[in-house]
Design a protein around this motif. Structure first.
Motif, short mmCIF file in Angstrom:
data_model
loop_
_atom_site.label_atom_id
_atom_site.label_comp_id
_atom_site.label_asym_id
_atom_site.label_seq_id
_atom_site.Cartn_x
_atom_site.Cartn_y
_atom_site.Cartn_z
N SER A 5 0.83 -1.20 0.00
CA SER A 5 0.00 0.00 0.00
C SER A 5 0.87 1.25 0.00
O SER A 5 2.04 1.21 0.37
N ASN A 6 0.28 2.34 -0.37
CA ASN A 6 0.99 3.60 -0.51
C ASN A 6 0.99 4.38 0.80
O ASN A 6 0.14 4.18 1.67
N TYR A 8 0.35 7.50 3.24
CA TYR A 8 -0.81 8.38 3.37
C TYR A 8 -0.60 9.70 2.63
O TYR A 8 -1.46 10.18 1.89
N SER A 10 1.69 10.38 0.33
CA SER A 10 1.89 10.20 -1.10
C SER A 10 0.55 10.11 -1.81
O SER A 10 0.35 10.69 -2.89
N ASN A 11 -0.38 9.38 -1.20
CA ASN A 11 -1.73 9.33 -1.78
C ASN A 11 -2.34 10.71 -1.88
O ASN A 11 -2.93 11.08 -2.90
#
Length: 901
Positions: A5-6, A8, A10-11
């Motif tokens: 998962s990415n 936080y 970066s999202n």
């Protein structure tokens, strides 16, 4: 990476998932040594060998603040703080007296004229990348964002040989080696300017070996001898190695006298710092330890006696550079206003100070050059006495003796604060001048830096009482001495064999007197060995341990524990655990300024400390800020006015307490299930939180003269911690409750699966709030803010409080030349708590009888729970109270295979 998962943030910024690749591989083999026709070692000689390799590339995000195009030209008309308020830049040359204070005027249009911009600062700005990110709303904060990559490569091996000499004696020999390599992170800066990004290429090699010999003298008498050796070799190389600082415009005398040519450190407050301000290079340093011990275990009826001796030889052979081409910092103070002694987040800018060529800093020659060694001896005896069938006592006594370090060439000294200084007499207006450097190994002095402490006896007591067949009570008390920080090390106190020259563009904190164009106009200090005696280092600042301060810290530990077995193979264990630290180290290197002016003097003099007065050291001190004919008054009101700063390394006298309730509930393995619950509710308090490399070392020292004022919840305190873990063998398969009639192919696919999980919850570390240090020349290391008496705690989900995690309005900047009243750490505001679940599935395959294949699917942070980082804690910072980082890793999933044959 495809299964991960990415981050936080970066999202939120639209940055795609960074690459993450980890390859761990290796194997082990062991068995009897059997060489046909040469040696038959069955039941006698055994070998073991293993290898493990790691190749890891971790995508990580780099977020920071760099100067805008306008700011590079001195135009701050579009510079805003994080709240969207304009930041005003004041001209230090306009400072004038007004009433009992001073006042400044802003630059017209908030623009520094081109003819006032320092050419060195202009050249340094070329090494900053341009902003590529909008940053925080309304401001330029965090306007540079790149996806980077960190690489970690390592190789490790272990080799062991066991030899059974006969039925009564045996020994083993082991050798281990590990190499690690951490090249600089990629893509922090574009390649053309990467020389200034301040990174090192870090490599390390660890070697260790041990020998253990055991002799059974009789059925009740066992003797064991052990020897161990370990060596750590470091090889740190700066990416800027070979950079010539004269290309920036700095004077040639810096490059001519530098230990290594490196990009100098430039640190404008509020912006990313360039260059290598701290450790620049190491020249193959080695840290060795030898350990020799013997232990005898004897059984005498109801007594099991263990007694033994241990000796250690520690050696540190180190050469490092630090600040070898200069380390320059630029605070807001020189460009804040209208009152130059009042700090705020809407006035002054670190980059503006740098553009004017202001700031402060130092250059060090021969930063660390030492070859030290020290000895440690310990002896102990313990009696495990089974008094009755139900009661066992553990009675023990240990003796610790640390022999303080020596240096191969006697390149060590201490600072004696009480010795009479020969610098000046009473006629200069300083009638009782004290303090000076005392060298080892000269004039009949011992080669040891300190005298040993001979009275370190550690009593130990424990008991176990079986109250019922299902209940046991245990308890204990003991004194435990910590390793002495006066043992062989690289940080030892060797100012005479190193030399620091200080730079201060504004000695009075009001107007600019010097410039980085010529930061050391009166020349550099050079190492003089012990030739200058008590005159060593006058006019400069340095760190030394204090003469005679060889008190070894210790803790008193105690506990009481009740353990009870419940039906269902469940064990419950409840305990109270306490500890009290005595004579702990108050601070690390560079944190305890013994030259802090007395609080009463600060209160009495106020801004008069900035007044220029005749220098009684003029002509005696010839380099640095105290070489001028007139100097600010504060220099002369310090405890040791002949030094610009006097830092005591690792002073002792600290205090701590720890009290905890600990609960453990264990479901022992049965019917395919095991589980463990551990809970700790605790409180740790101390007065300095100097615990290197453990947890959270924050909360600086405001007043060295009042230990009680520093007392607060420890920076390392976690008030609650809960861990629940379990293993469950799924009841499917030919030997389980379900699937007994499955065929072998079906069983191989569906049977024999095992689930494992770990749930962790813990509270965050306490938060330490700081204020801008507007007590010019006072020698205060950390200024605390004022608190209006209200709690700063706010409630609600952290994700909804990212822009104001706590109530920032309850804190304010203290008036100049006053102390803040806030505690060192806040009692009720902590960094965000963390919650995490790791989960895995295991499966064992048996293709043939002698071969086992283990498959593992592992998920770290399987729910992808975000743990936010800590908020900004400087009250005048653009990010005060704001959270802009993630503290934990997003979800990662990996697969593994293990073959056993």
């Amino acid at each position: 990476s495809d299964l991960d998962s990415n981050n936080y943030y970066s999202n939120a910024a639209g940055i795609p998932l960074a690459s993450f690749k980890r390859s761990q591989f290796g194997g082990s083999v062991g068995g009897p040594v059997d060489i046909p026709k040469l040696y038959h070692g069955k039941d006698k000689t055994f070998f073991f060998f293993d290898y493990e390799g790691l190749r890891q590339g971790t995508g990580s995000n780099f977020r920071n603040t760099v100067p805008t195009l306008l700011e590079r030209d001195g135009d701050f008309s579009q510079t805003y703080n994080a709240q969207g308020k304009p930041v005003t830049i004041y001209d230090p040359d306009t400072t004038v007296a007004q009433g009992k204070g001073y006042v400044r005027s802003p630059f017209p249009g908030n623009v520094i004229p081109a003819n006032r911009i320092n050419p060195i600062a202009k050249n340094v700005l070329k090494y900053y990348p341009l902003p590529n990110n909008p940053g925080l709303p309304f401001s330029q904060v965090d306007n540079y964002f790149v996806a980077s990559n960190s690489v970690l490569n390592s190789n490790s091996i272990d080799v062991k040989v066991d030899e059974n000499l006969n039925d009564r004696s045996r020994f083993f020999v082991r050798y281990s080696r590990q190499t690690t390599d951490q090249p600089p992170r990629k893509n922090i800066f574009p390649s053309a300017i990467a020389v200034a990004d301040g990174q090192n290429n870090d490599a390390q090699t660890n070697n260790s070996a041990s020998i253990d010999y055991t002799l059974t003298l009789s059925a009740t008498n066992l003797l064991e001898f052990r020897y161990g050796f370990a060596r750590i070799k470091l090889n740190y190389n700066s990416v800027s190695l070979g950079f010539d600082p004269t290309t920036l415009g700095l004077p040639s005398y810096i490059a001519d006298n530098a230990d290594h040519l490196l990009f100098p450190g430039f640190g404008p407050a509020g912006y990313y710092g360039l260059g290598n301000p701290g450790q620049g290079e190491t020249r193959d340093p080695g840290f060795d330890s030898h350990i020799l011990s013997v232990e005898n275990t004897r059984i005498l009826g109801a007594h099991t006696l263990r007694f033994g001796w241990e000796g250690r030889l520690l050696r540190a052979d180190d050469t490092e550079s630090g600040s070898s081409t200069g380390n320059f910092n630029f605070s807001r103070a020189l460009t804040q206003g209208p009152n130059p002694n009042t700090a705020s987040n809407i006035a002054g800018d670190g980059l503006a100070t740098m553009l004017l060529g202001g700031g402060s800093g130092s250059m060090i020659i021969d930063s660390k050059d030492c070859a030290t060694q020290s000895y440690y001896y310990g002896a102990y005896i313990q009696d495990d006495w089974k008094v009755t069938r139900k009661l066992t006592l553990n009675l023990g006594l240990r003796y610790d003796l640390d022999i303080p370090r020596t240096e191969r060439y006697n390149r060590m000294e201490t600072f004696d604060p009480t010795i009479a200084s020969p610098v000046l007499g009473a006629e200069a207006g300083i009638p009782d001048l004290r303090g000076g450097t005392v060298f080892v190994g000269v004039n009949g002095a011992s080669r040891e830096q300190f005298s040993p402490q001979y009275a370190n006896f550690d009593p130990r007591f424990g008991l176990a009482y079986q109250l019922t067949t299902k209940t046991v009570i245990r308890g204990g008390y003991g004194i435990f001495y910590a390793p002495s920080l006066r043992e062989a090390n690289a940080t030892i106190g060797s100012q005479g064999f190193a030399a620091t020259t200080n730079y201060n563009a504004s000695p009075n904190g009001l107007t600019q007197s010097y410039s980085i164009s010529d930061p050391f106009p009166t020349g550099l200090n050079f190492p003089a060995g012990n030739s200058q005696g008590l005159l060593t280092g006058i006019g400069s600042s340095f760190a030394n341990p204090q003469t005679g301060d060889n008190i070894v810290p210790y803790t008193e530990n105690w506990d009481i524990d009740i353990q009870h077995e419940l039906p269902g193979n469940i064990l419950i264990d409840a305990a109270y655990v306490g500890s009290h630290g005595v004579n702990l180290n108050k601070s690390g290197e560079g944190q305890w300024n013994a030259n802090q002016i007395l609080p009463a003097t600060i209160a009495q003099e106020g801004n008069q400390l900035q007044q220029s007065v005749a220098n009684p050291f003029y002509g005696i001190i010839t380099t640095g800020p105290e070489a001028a004919a007139n100097i600010p008054l504060y220099y002369l009101l310090r405890p040791f006015p002949q030094y610009t700063g006097m830092t005591i390394s690792y002073p002792t006298g600290g205090w701590s307490t720890y009290n905890a309730f600990q609960l453990k509930v264990e479901k022992r393995f049965s019917q395919g299930l095991s589980a463990l619950l551990s809970f700790t509710g605790q409180k740790s308090m101390d007065d300095f939180s100097m615990i290197s490399n453990v947890g959270n070392e924050t909360g600086g020292i405001q007043n060295i003269y009042d230990d009680a004022e520093q007392r607060a919840v420890s920076s390392n305190d976690r008030s609650r911690r809960l861990v629940i873990s379990g293993t469950y063998e799924l009841p499917f398969g030919r030997h389980q409750a379900f699937g007994k009639s499955w065929s072998r192919p079906v069983d191989a696919l569906l049977g024999g699966w095992q689930m494992n999980g770990i749930y962790t919850y813990q509270t965050g570390f306490p938060i330490s709030i700081t204020a801008a240090n507007n007590c010019t020349g006072c020698g205060i290391q950390t200024l605390l803010p004022n608190n209006d008496g209200q709690s700063a705690k706010l409630s609600g989900p952290v994700s909804q409080r990212l822009n104001e995690y706590f109530d920032t309005s309850v804190f304010s900047q203290p008036t100049a030349f006053t102390f803040g009243n806030a505690p060192r750490t806040l009692p009720d505001v902590r960094n965000p708590s963390s919650e995490n679940i790791d989960f895995s599935l295991f499966k064992m395959f048996h293709p043939i009888e002698r071969l086992t294949l283990e498959f593992r699917a592992e998920a770290y942070n399987i729910l992808n729970q975000v743990v936010f980082g800590g908020p900004g804690t400087g009250i005048n910072s653009n990010t005060f109270g704001m959270i802009n980082s993630q503290a934990n890793g997003p979800r990662q999933i990996q697969f593994a295979l293990k073959l056993i044959f």
